[in-house]
Write an enzyme that holds these catalytic residues in place. Structure first.
Site, mmCIF file in Angstrom:
data_model
loop_
_atom_site.group_PDB
_atom_site.id
_atom_site.type_symbol
_atom_site.label_atom_id
_atom_site.label_comp_id
_atom_site.label_asym_id
_atom_site.label_seq_id
_atom_site.Cartn_x
_atom_site.Cartn_y
_atom_site.Cartn_z
ATOM 1 C CB SER A 109 68.757 -86.982 67.035
ATOM 2 O OG SER A 109 70.504 -86.381 67.530
ATOM 3 C CG HIS A 111 73.668 -84.251 66.203
ATOM 4 N ND1 HIS A 111 73.358 -82.863 65.745
ATOM 5 C CD2 HIS A 111 72.983 -84.457 67.096
ATOM 6 C CE1 HIS A 111 73.553 -82.038 67.205
ATOM 7 N NE2 HIS A 111 73.391 -83.031 68.337
ATOM 8 C CE1 TYR A 134 72.763 -90.087 66.610
ATOM 9 C CE2 TYR A 134 72.981 -88.194 66.264
ATOM 10 C CZ TYR A 134 72.896 -89.108 67.179
ATOM 11 O OH TYR A 134 71.350 -89.516 68.285
ATOM 12 C CE LYS A 138 69.329 -91.313 66.675
ATOM 13 N NZ LYS A 138 68.721 -92.016 67.207
ATOM 14 N NE ARG A 172 74.416 -77.943 69.505
ATOM 15 C CZ ARG A 172 74.635 -79.304 70.192
ATOM 16 N NH1 ARG A 172 75.110 -79.506 71.020
ATOM 17 N NH2 ARG A 172 74.091 -79.835 69.332
#
Ligand SMILES: NC(=O)c1ccc[n+]([C@@H]2O[C@H](COP(=O)([O-])OP(=O)(O)OC[C@H]3O[C@@H](n4cnc5c(N)ncnc54)[C@H](O)[C@@H]3O)[C@@H](O)[C@H]2O)c1
Length: 260
Positions: A109, A111, A134, A138, A172
């Site tokens: 991700s 993130h 999270y 990843k 975004r």
């Protein structure tokens, strides 16, 4: 690629991929904790909880490639993230090793690198800067995938996905959007490209406002068909500029930055 296992097949991306990959692989095994009943040609459903390592290993018998999309898809408690995105991912790579699966395509991700500023253009050589528990999970997936690629010869394709949807949904996501058909194209590269040992690419369409240098994906033959700019006027009109001092606006990770 004869037999492909799609984990998380009942989820949002799994459902898009079923549509986009229909007829591409002779056998597509749809694995999830949620039942799937509307099976198409070549599809079979396999109930699977990825936190059960033995069950995951059995699910991978005779499988040529895995598209791993099962797990926790956003911020949550550490207990939940750990069960699905840490232990579940360890189970994934162990199952692949034990069963000799040739390829694992992994849904990592944006993130994992959410703490880069929005003005930056980042590439896959730069250090991870996770923006959440999270995102940390990843980054773990990327790291353990590298170890299984180097030590055990599993071909591993890391897709740092931005956001998959039919059209980009806010300002975004004009920078990180990927269309379902571009997502499916990346999955096919990950499963079928003859030379993949360990690669990281960004899972994004050809977006003018991108945060990413996606040259590694292009090197592997990725030719995105879609561009978020086609939707920009409508998206921007519906999403006026917010407080520029808000950390969620400063960094690429958006609302994950301020999630606690
Ligand atoms: N949606 C996006 O734009 C996006 C962006 C970046 C990364 N990702 C990643 O892609 C993957 C799929 O995302 P999504 O949006 O389709 O999520 P989703 O929540 O819609 O789907 C996840 C699926 O995993 C299944 N699942 C959950 N726990 C499970 C378990 N223990 N065993 C087996 N199955 C389990 C769920 O039932 C669900 O069908 C996730 O790993 C997510 O982190 C998604």
């Amino acid at each position: 690629m004869q037999r492909v296992l799609l984990t998380g097949a009942a989820g949002s991306i799994g459902t898009f991929l079923r549509r986009e990959l229909a007829g591409v692989y002779p056998e597509l095994i749809l694995a999830d904790v949620q039942p799937i009943t509307d099976l198409g040609p070549g599809e079979t459903f396999l109930p699977l909880d990825i936190t059960d390592g033995d069950a995951f290993t059995r699910a991978c018998a005779g499988v040529d490639g895995i598209l791993h999309f099962a797990g926790q898809a956003g911020e949550n408690t550490w207990e939940d993230i750990r069960a699905k995105n840490i232990d579940g991912v360890y189970n994934l790579f162990e199952a692949a090793r034990i069963q000799g699966v040739k390829r694992v395509c992994f849904a990592t991700s944006n993130h994992a690198v959410g703490y880069y500023r929005r003005g930056a253009r980042i590439n896959t050589e730069m250090k991870v800067l996770p923006d959440s528990r999270y995102g940390v999970s990843k980054a773990f997936g990327e790291a353990i995938g590298a170890m299984y690629a180097m030590k055990h010869g599993v071909g591993v394709f890391m897709m740092r996905i931005g956001n998959v949807s039919e059209t980009p949904v806010d300002r975004r996501r004009l920078s990180i959007w990927i269309s379902p058909r571009d997502m499916a194209q990346l999955c096919r590269i990950g499963l079928e490209h003859p030379e993949i040992k360990y690669e990281i690419v960004f899972g994004v369409s050809d977006n003018d406002r991108t945060f990413y240098d996606n040259s590694n994906a292009y090197r592997l033959g990725y030719k995105p068909q879609d561009c978020s700019e086609d939707y920009a006027a409508d998206v921007l009109a519906a999403d006026p500029l917010r407080n520029p001092d808000d950390p969620a606006e400063i960094f690429q990770g958006g609302a994950f930055i301020t999630a606690r």
